[in-house]
Scaffold this motif. Structure first.
Motif, PDB file in Angstrom:
ATOM      1  N   VAL A 384       1.284  -1.356  -0.290  1.00 54.77           N
ATOM      2  CA  VAL A 384       0.253  -0.060  -0.178  1.00 54.77           C
ATOM      3  C   VAL A 384       0.610   1.162   0.071  1.00 54.77           C
ATOM      4  O   VAL A 384       0.538   1.785  -0.595  1.00 54.77           O
ATOM      5  N   ASP A 385       2.036   0.979   0.213  1.00 54.49           N
ATOM      6  CA  ASP A 385       2.787   2.306   0.600  1.00 54.49           C
ATOM      7  C   ASP A 385       3.412   3.054  -0.495  1.00 54.49           C
ATOM      8  O   ASP A 385       3.505   4.172  -1.090  1.00 54.49           O
ATOM      9  N   ASP A 386       3.664   2.041  -1.373  1.00 53.97           N
ATOM     10  CA  ASP A 386       3.924   2.063  -2.760  1.00 53.97           C
ATOM     11  C   ASP A 386       2.729   2.913  -3.448  1.00 53.97           C
ATOM     12  O   ASP A 386       3.548   3.575  -4.870  1.00 53.97           O
ATOM     13  N   GLU A 387       2.078   3.000  -3.635  1.00 57.71           N
ATOM     14  CA  GLU A 387       1.362   4.151  -4.730  1.00 57.71           C
ATOM     15  C   GLU A 387       1.226   4.956  -3.796  1.00 57.71           C
ATOM     16  O   GLU A 387       2.187   6.159  -4.710  1.00 57.71           O
ATOM     17  N   LEU A 388       1.844   5.810  -3.163  1.00 60.88           N
ATOM     18  CA  LEU A 388       1.580   7.030  -2.208  1.00 60.88           C
ATOM     19  C   LEU A 388       3.281   7.580  -2.604  1.00 60.88           C
ATOM     20  O   LEU A 388       3.345   8.849  -2.845  1.00 60.88           O
ATOM     21  N   ILE A 389       4.170   6.329  -2.308  1.00 58.75           N
ATOM     22  CA  ILE A 389       5.603   6.955  -2.523  1.00 58.75           C
ATOM     23  C   ILE A 389       5.486   6.907  -4.143  1.00 58.75           C
ATOM     24  O   ILE A 389       6.223   8.393  -4.443  1.00 58.75           O
ATOM     25  N   THR A 417      -3.553  16.724  -5.558  1.00 57.42           N
ATOM     26  CA  THR A 417      -4.032  15.287  -5.712  1.00 57.42           C
ATOM     27  C   THR A 417      -3.269  14.670  -4.471  1.00 57.42           C
ATOM     28  O   THR A 417      -3.329  13.163  -4.662  1.00 57.42           O
ATOM     29  N   LEU A 418      -2.030  15.371  -4.049  1.00 62.56           N
ATOM     30  CA  LEU A 418      -1.208  14.501  -3.437  1.00 62.56           C
ATOM     31  C   LEU A 418      -1.877  14.424  -1.603  1.00 62.56           C
ATOM     32  O   LEU A 418      -1.941  13.067  -1.088  1.00 62.56           O
ATOM     33  N   PHE A 419      -2.160  15.249  -1.540  1.00 62.96           N
ATOM     34  CA  PHE A 419      -2.749  16.012  -0.209  1.00 62.96           C
ATOM     35  C   PHE A 419      -3.681  14.566   0.042  1.00 62.96           C
ATOM     36  O   PHE A 419      -4.008  14.221   0.980  1.00 62.96           O
ATOM     37  N   LYS A 420      -5.184  14.435  -1.176  1.00 60.69           N
ATOM     38  CA  LYS A 420      -5.808  13.891  -1.030  1.00 60.69           C
ATOM     39  C   LYS A 420      -5.497  12.025  -1.256  1.00 60.69           C
ATOM     40  O   LYS A 420      -5.829  11.372   0.026  1.00 60.69           O
ATOM     41  N   ILE A 426      -3.819   7.124   5.294  1.00 62.89           N
ATOM     42  CA  ILE A 426      -4.103   7.131   6.161  1.00 62.89           C
ATOM     43  C   ILE A 426      -5.944   5.910   6.445  1.00 62.89           C
ATOM     44  O   ILE A 426      -5.947   5.241   7.763  1.00 62.89           O
ATOM     45  N   ASP A 427      -6.383   6.555   6.092  1.00 63.52           N
ATOM     46  CA  ASP A 427      -7.798   5.272   5.738  1.00 63.52           C
ATOM     47  C   ASP A 427      -7.233   3.838   5.653  1.00 63.52           C
ATOM     48  O   ASP A 427      -8.159   2.793   6.027  1.00 63.52           O
ATOM     49  N   GLU A 428      -6.263   3.980   4.398  1.00 65.57           N
ATOM     50  CA  GLU A 428      -6.418   2.584   3.756  1.00 65.57           C
ATOM     51  C   GLU A 428      -5.414   1.625   5.138  1.00 65.57           C
ATOM     52  O   GLU A 428      -5.113   0.849   5.414  1.00 65.57           O
ATOM     53  N   THR A 429      -4.352   2.512   6.430  1.00 62.55           N
ATOM     54  CA  THR A 429      -3.180   2.106   6.757  1.00 62.55           C
ATOM     55  C   THR A 429      -4.327   1.685   8.401  1.00 62.55           C
ATOM     56  O   THR A 429      -3.569   0.805   9.292  1.00 62.55           O
ATOM     57  N   MET A 430      -5.208   2.735   8.668  1.00 61.39           N
ATOM     58  CA  MET A 430      -5.456   3.001   9.675  1.00 61.39           C
ATOM     59  C   MET A 430      -4.771   2.889  11.063  1.00 61.39           C
ATOM     60  O   MET A 430      -4.811   2.425  11.853  1.00 61.39           O
ATOM     61  N   PRO A 431      -3.975   3.561  10.853  1.00 62.85           N
ATOM     62  CA  PRO A 431      -2.552   3.848  12.213  1.00 62.85           C
ATOM     63  C   PRO A 431      -3.660   3.420  13.887  1.00 62.85           C
ATOM     64  O   PRO A 431      -2.852   3.321  14.156  1.00 62.85           O
ATOM     65  N   TRP A 432      -4.802   3.922  14.126  1.00 60.80           N
ATOM     66  CA  TRP A 432      -5.578   3.747  15.113  1.00 60.80           C
ATOM     67  C   TRP A 432      -5.575   2.327  15.745  1.00 60.80           C
ATOM     68  O   TRP A 432      -5.155   1.732  16.584  1.00 60.80           O
ATOM     69  N   ALA A 433      -5.699   1.688  14.328  1.00 59.21           N
ATOM     70  CA  ALA A 433      -5.647   0.402  14.752  1.00 59.21           C
ATOM     71  C   ALA A 433      -4.288  -0.203  14.786  1.00 59.21           C
ATOM     72  O   ALA A 433      -3.874  -1.279  15.651  1.00 59.21           O
TER      73      ALA A 433
END
Length: 653
Positions: A384-389, A417-420, A426-433
């Motif tokens: 999931v990191d690759d698309e953001l990077i 578009t980058l900020f979005k 954040i929604d994909e990785t769910m840091p709170w979880a």
């Protein structure tokens, strides 16, 4: 290695009054381009200023009871204050009343006169005072100024002229061989087809009917006309000297890389200015970009309507960077943009407060909550990191590509578009979880690092457009702005760096109802400031027709008529057919007023009628007279009706 020079200029603002947001768009646009070029490593010289001579200034100063110089000093101060308020990074603010500019304009005029490119003659034609421009009858559009649409007045006076015909062929060749010279493409086509190829009239470059201008030093009855004076600022501001004693900046920065101007003055910059430069044997600017207009959503700005939008008022509501964002983001490349309070509030809440502000605040807050503000790259990666990077690394190139084409709104959209994508991450990785599981600690650190790193790239790109906001973001992340070159590598944010423990809200959400309430209060205050004594009704001067004899007038018969029935003419988009009772008679009259009145509205009106007009067929329908109407500068029609109650058939005399 020395930096490559880049010279950008705006048109100089006319000192007839305080600039509104439409006037201000140009300086903000130019500033964003200048800042971006600096980020790319260019040695940028950014020039703006004020145009301070002309008949309109002389008249306004007279009305104000002060000298023209006092008048322009005050307005130029207002304009510069607005430019500074909007955080524009100009290097030179030139004024056409600067003594060094006036001296060089006189020398330019004399040189062109001595060469035979300027000659003395006599001008008789149509003159538009607001535009300070002469036109031939063939250049008028529906009898009105082709630039502003206002009425022109006949004018006749001795004048000096610039021989445009001497250089027309060279100008056409230059435009054809330099497709980048006039942009956008539609503007180039307009100039070529509507003006140049149609044949150029020699340009009037002096006036004798007013005195507020630079004197022609060898003929003191004349002052240098506005366009030769104003356009010369692009070289005099750099230190150009007719005698060859040029300043360092002229040698370094001329020819200009970009003249940024409004589409309404494109003709002066793409025809007259290049020909002046050719006559002076100087290089032409590399590109002239005619930007579109920023228009009010509820019609033309007017003090009497209370709907003029001034930059300082908008800044009070939204802040400097929010206003900058709006005017840059909402302007298409080659079409006019629209500004409304509702749209500004929407952008504030959606793009700035939510997409950007919430992203930065959440990222910093989670870094503090889970790791005491320390951001560490543990390189525990997932797919999931690759698309953001990938997007973070691609965005700088996309923005450069858009900015190279002056598509500023599109460039900003790429950044957002980058900020979005960061918000989606954040929604994909769910840091709170992830925070709930000790075994996921290093993964959580990587997620937060990727967010901080991507935001740093986005904020660095944003610096050209929203400098204060970019600075606040990077300061809270405890880092500095990156150059375009530095953005080619992902992971430059120092691992182990600590973000602020007190994140600042970048943009507050606004309540539209509350904003509109304040707007109405502001409009009421504007209306109170309009003095009934000074606010004159608009007037229209039209070209006079040949005089007629009294006997000719007496041949026409005018009477009051009452419209008793009306319907649309089926074969026409413009015509209404009215049955008009005039005394005991009923006449059928066809009128081209369908765009201004419905058939239903017409019934019952008392109107003024020319009753003895020879009958004629319009769209196949017989018309037995003419209804009298008045037409304003915008082409709006109003039926002429009696002021007092009058019976049908009453004679108009």
């Amino acid at each position: 290695m020395s930096k490559k020079p880049y010279y950008i200029s705006t048109a100089i603002a006319y000192t007839s009054g305080k600039p509104h947001i439409g006037n201000t768009y140009e300086i903000v646009l130019a500033d964003s381009i200048a800042r971006f070029k600096r980020a790319q490593g260019f040695d940028v010289y950014f020039q703006t200023g004020t145009d301070e001579h002309g008949q309109k200034i002389e008249l306004k100063a007279e009305d104000a009871g002060i000298t023209p110089q006092e008048f322009v000093d005050g307005v130029a101060g207002q304009i510069r204050g607005i430019w500074d308020l909007m955080n524009t990074s100009y290097d030179k603010f030139v004024r056409t009343t600067d003594k060094d500019h006036e001296k060089q304009v006189q020398k330019i005029f004399k040189k062109l006169y001595d060469k035979g490119d300027i000659y003395k003659g006599f001008y008789e034609g149509m003159y538009c005072t607001p535009c300070e421009s002469f036109f031939t009858s063939s250049q008028l559009v529906d009898g009105k100024c082709p630039d502003c649409g206002r009425e022109c007045q006949p004018a006749k006076e001795e004048a000096y002229f610039l021989k445009l015909s001497n250089y027309t062929d060279r100008l056409i060749e230059h435009i054809n061989t330099h497709p980048e010279f006039i942009q956008p493409e539609s503007r180039k086509n307009e100039m070529m087809n509507n003006f140049i190829l149609a044949g150029l009239q020699d340009l009037c470059v002096s006036r004798t009917s007013f005195k507020w201008g630079i004197p022609v030093d060898f003929d003191d009855r004349h002052v240098v006309y506005v366009w030769l004076d104003a356009l010369s600022n692009y070289i005099t501001g750099l230190g150009y000297d007719v005698d060859g004693n040029n300043g360092e900046n002229y040698g370094k920065y001329w020819p200009a890389d970009l003249h940024l101007i409004g589409k309404d003055i494109l003709r002066f910059h793409t025809i007259y200015w290049p020909i002046m430069l050719m006559a002076l044997e100087l290089p032409l600017p590399k590109q002239i970009f005619g930007h579109p207009w920023l228009l009010q959503g509820d019609g033309k700005m007017s003090k009497s309507k209370g709907n003029v939008l001034y930059p300082d008022d908008l800044v009070d509501f939204f802040g400097v960077d929010a206003v900058r964002y709006f005017v840059l983001h909402e302007m298409p490349f080659d079409n006019d943009g629209v500004i409304t309070w509702e749209l500004m509030v929407e952008r504030m809440n959606s793009d700035l407060a939510n997409t950007l502000g919430n992203l930065v605040n959440r990222t910093i807050s989670m870094s503090n909550k889970y790791f005491g503000g320390v951001v560490t790259n543990t390189n525990v990666k997932e797919d999931v990191d690759d698309e953001l990077i990938t997007l973070a690394l691609q965005t700088p190139n996309k923005v450069v590509e858009k900015m190279d084409k002056l598509r500023v709104a599109d460039a900003i959209s790429e950044i957002f578009t980058l900020f979005k994508r960061c918000n989606k991450y954040i929604d994909e990785t769910m840091p709170w979880a992830l925070a709930k599981e000790e075994s996921k600690k290093e993964r959580l650190e990587t997620v937060l690092y990727n967010l901080v790193e991507s935001i740093c790239i986005g904020a660095s790109l944003l610096e050209s457009f929203m400098p204060e906001t970019a600075s606040k973001i990077l300061s809270q992340l405890n880092t500095s702005v990156r150059s375009i070159e530095e953005m080619k590598e992902y992971g430059k944010y120092p691992s182990g760096n600590k973000v602020t423990d007190a994140p600042e809200i970048l943009f507050m959400r606004l309540d539209l109802e509350e904003v509109m309430k304040k707007v109405e209060e502001m409009k009421e205050a504007q209306m109170k400031d309009v003095s009934p004594q000074k606010e004159e009704e608009p007037v229209i001067d039209i070209e006079a027709k040949a005089e007629i004899e009294y006997d000719d007038f007496m041949k026409m018969q005018f009477q009051v008529g009452e419209i008793i029935a009306c319907e649309e003419v089926k074969k026409s988009k413009k015509l209404l057919c009215s049955q008009v009772k005039i005394g005991s008679q009923v006449k059928q009259i066809v009128s081209g007023i369908k765009a201004h009145y419905t058939a239903e509205e017409m019934v019952g009106k008392k109107v003024m009628v020319l009753v003895n007009l020879k009958p004629a067929k319009l769209a196949g329908v017989l018309s037995e007279g003419m209804l009298l109407c008045a037409e304003d500068e915008n082409g709006e029609l109003a039926l002429m009706i009696p002021e007092k109650k009058m019976p049908s058939g009453a004679e108009i005399c």
